[in-house]
Design a protein around this motif. Structure first.
Motif, PDB file in Angstrom:
ATOM      1  N   PHE A 140       0.830  -1.204   0.000  1.00 22.33           N
ATOM      2  CA  PHE A 140       0.000   0.000   0.000  1.00 22.33           C
ATOM      3  C   PHE A 140       0.864   1.253   0.000  1.00 22.33           C
ATOM      4  N   GLU A 141       1.839   1.299   0.900  1.00 20.82           N
ATOM      5  CA  GLU A 141       2.706   2.477   0.982  1.00 20.82           C
ATOM      6  C   GLU A 141       3.531   2.653  -0.281  1.00 20.82           C
ATOM      7  N   VAL A 142       4.071   1.565  -0.811  1.00 25.03           N
ATOM      8  CA  VAL A 142       4.872   1.631  -2.039  1.00 25.03           C
ATOM      9  C   VAL A 142       3.998   2.106  -3.200  1.00 25.03           C
ATOM     10  N   ALA A 143       2.803   1.554  -3.331  1.00 23.74           N
ATOM     11  CA  ALA A 143       1.902   1.955  -4.412  1.00 23.74           C
ATOM     12  C   ALA A 143       1.524   3.427  -4.292  1.00 23.74           C
ATOM     13  N   THR A 144       1.319   3.903  -3.088  1.00 23.40           N
ATOM     14  CA  THR A 144       1.000   5.317  -2.883  1.00 23.40           C
ATOM     15  C   THR A 144       2.151   6.194  -3.361  1.00 23.40           C
ATOM     16  N   GLU A 145       3.370   5.823  -3.000  1.00 25.89           N
ATOM     17  CA  GLU A 145       4.547   6.580  -3.444  1.00 25.89           C
ATOM     18  C   GLU A 145       4.651   6.570  -4.967  1.00 25.89           C
ATOM     19  N   LEU A 146       4.476   5.409  -5.574  1.00 22.83           N
ATOM     20  CA  LEU A 146       4.569   5.291  -7.031  1.00 22.83           C
ATOM     21  C   LEU A 146       3.497   6.120  -7.725  1.00 22.83           C
ATOM     22  N   SER A 147       2.314   6.150  -7.177  1.00 20.97           N
ATOM     23  CA  SER A 147       1.222   6.936  -7.750  1.00 20.97           C
ATOM     24  C   SER A 147       1.523   8.427  -7.647  1.00 20.97           C
ATOM     25  N   GLU A 148       2.034   8.853  -6.509  1.00 15.38           N
ATOM     26  CA  GLU A 148       2.306  10.275  -6.283  1.00 15.38           C
ATOM     27  C   GLU A 148       3.366  10.823  -7.233  1.00 15.38           C
ATOM     28  N   VAL A 149       4.308   9.980  -7.660  1.00 19.99           N
ATOM     29  CA  VAL A 149       5.355  10.450  -8.581  1.00 19.99           C
ATOM     30  C   VAL A 149       5.023  10.132 -10.038  1.00 19.99           C
ATOM     31  N   GLY A 150       3.841   9.579 -10.302  1.00 26.19           N
ATOM     32  CA  GLY A 150       3.394   9.344 -11.666  1.00 26.19           C
ATOM     33  C   GLY A 150       3.958   8.106 -12.339  1.00 26.19           C
ATOM     34  N   MET A 151       4.404   7.125 -11.551  1.00 26.78           N
ATOM     35  CA  MET A 151       4.936   5.895 -12.135  1.00 26.78           C
ATOM     36  C   MET A 151       3.870   4.833 -12.343  1.00 26.78           C
ATOM     37  N   ILE A 152       2.764   4.947 -11.604  1.00 33.06           N
ATOM     38  CA  ILE A 152       1.620   4.062 -11.801  1.00 33.06           C
ATOM     39  C   ILE A 152       0.359   4.909 -11.810  1.00 33.06           C
ATOM     40  N   GLU A 153      -0.681   4.347 -12.389  1.00 31.05           N
ATOM     41  CA  GLU A 153      -1.986   5.001 -12.417  1.00 31.05           C
ATOM     42  C   GLU A 153      -2.976   4.126 -11.663  1.00 31.05           C
ATOM     43  N   ILE A 154      -3.642   4.700 -10.674  1.00 28.08           N
ATOM     44  CA  ILE A 154      -4.705   3.991  -9.968  1.00 28.08           C
ATOM     45  C   ILE A 154      -5.918   4.011 -10.893  1.00 28.08           C
ATOM     46  N   LEU A 155      -6.461   2.834 -11.217  1.00 29.15           N
ATOM     47  CA  LEU A 155      -7.500   2.738 -12.243  1.00 29.15           C
ATOM     48  C   LEU A 155      -8.909   2.989 -11.741  1.00 29.15           C
ATOM     49  N   ASN A 156      -9.200   2.643 -10.516  1.00 24.32           N
ATOM     50  CA  ASN A 156     -10.543   2.920 -10.028  1.00 24.32           C
ATOM     51  C   ASN A 156     -10.466   4.106  -9.072  1.00 24.32           C
ATOM     52  N   ASP A 157     -11.554   4.800  -8.915  1.00 24.46           N
ATOM     53  CA  ASP A 157     -11.566   6.008  -8.102  1.00 24.46           C
ATOM     54  C   ASP A 157     -11.740   5.717  -6.616  1.00 24.46           C
ATOM     55  N   ARG A 158     -11.799   4.470  -6.278  1.00 20.13           N
ATOM     56  CA  ARG A 158     -11.997   4.089  -4.888  1.00 20.13           C
ATOM     57  C   ARG A 158     -10.826   4.553  -4.036  1.00 20.13           C
ATOM     58  N   GLU A 159     -11.118   5.147  -2.908  1.00 18.05           N
ATOM     59  CA  GLU A 159     -10.065   5.559  -1.989  1.00 18.05           C
ATOM     60  C   GLU A 159      -9.477   4.306  -1.363  1.00 18.05           C
ATOM     61  N   HIS A 160      -8.164   4.218  -1.336  1.00 14.07           N
ATOM     62  CA  HIS A 160      -7.556   3.037  -0.748  1.00 14.07           C
ATOM     63  C   HIS A 160      -6.956   3.390   0.604  1.00 14.07           C
ATOM     64  N   SER A 161      -6.931   2.406   1.464  1.00 14.40           N
ATOM     65  CA  SER A 161      -6.395   2.596   2.807  1.00 14.40           C
ATOM     66  C   SER A 161      -5.900   1.247   3.299  1.00 14.40           C
ATOM     67  N   THR A 162      -5.243   1.272   4.431  1.00 15.08           N
ATOM     68  CA  THR A 162      -4.787   0.024   5.017  1.00 15.08           C
ATOM     69  C   THR A 162      -5.790  -0.449   6.059  1.00 15.08           C
ATOM     70  N   ILE A 163      -5.794  -1.734   6.310  1.00 23.15           N
ATOM     71  CA  ILE A 163      -6.666  -2.266   7.349  1.00 23.15           C
ATOM     72  C   ILE A 163      -6.298  -1.641   8.687  1.00 23.15           C
ATOM     73  N   ASP A 164      -5.003  -1.486   8.939  1.00 24.41           N
ATOM     74  CA  ASP A 164      -4.563  -0.888  10.197  1.00 24.41           C
ATOM     75  C   ASP A 164      -5.154   0.505  10.374  1.00 24.41           C
ATOM     76  N   GLN A 165      -5.078   1.336   9.328  1.00 25.34           N
ATOM     77  CA  GLN A 165      -5.615   2.693   9.427  1.00 25.34           C
ATOM     78  C   GLN A 165      -7.119   2.665   9.621  1.00 25.34           C
ATOM     79  N   ASP A 166      -7.816   1.773   8.913  1.00 26.10           N
ATOM     80  CA  ASP A 166      -9.262   1.660   9.087  1.00 26.10           C
ATOM     81  C   ASP A 166      -9.604   1.290  10.522  1.00 26.10           C
ATOM     82  N   LEU A 167      -8.864   0.366  11.102  1.00 25.08           N
ATOM     83  CA  LEU A 167      -9.118  -0.048  12.481  1.00 25.08           C
ATOM     84  C   LEU A 167      -8.854   1.085  13.460  1.00 25.08           C
ATOM     85  N   VAL A 168      -7.788   1.841  13.231  1.00 29.81           N
ATOM     86  CA  VAL A 168      -7.481   2.980  14.099  1.00 29.81           C
ATOM     87  C   VAL A 168      -8.621   3.983  14.036  1.00 29.81           C
TER      88      VAL A 168
END
Length: 73
Positions: A38-66
């Motif tokens: 999740f963290e790696v994908a977020t970094e890659l998306s922020e610098v334009g190396m990958i494109e997130i295809l669906n508009d769904r907000e992504h999060s980690t289970i840990d963050q959701d639980l917190v």
């Protein structure tokens, strides 16, 4: 570059640069930015190396639980 789609945690994404560039970028990330895919994908998306295809907000289970635990108190 052929289109390749990976899926993690219900979020689909596509490489926008060759895998060798992604690997080089990830190797240079500080360890605290590589704790999860999740963290790696977020970094890659922020610098334009990958494109997130669906508009769904992504999060980690840990963050959701917190967030859920914070709302219960």
């Amino acid at each position: 570059m052929p289109e390749r789609v990976m899926k993690y945690g219900g979020v689909k994404f596509r490489n926008l640069v060759p895998p060798v560039k992604i690997n080089r970028f990830v190797r240079k990330l500080p360890q605290n930015k590589k704790d999860s895919l999740f963290e790696v994908a977020t970094e890659l998306s922020e610098v334009g190396m990958i494109e997130i295809l669906n508009d769904r907000e992504h999060s980690t289970i840990d963050q959701d639980l917190v967030d859920d635990l914070s709302n219960k108190h």
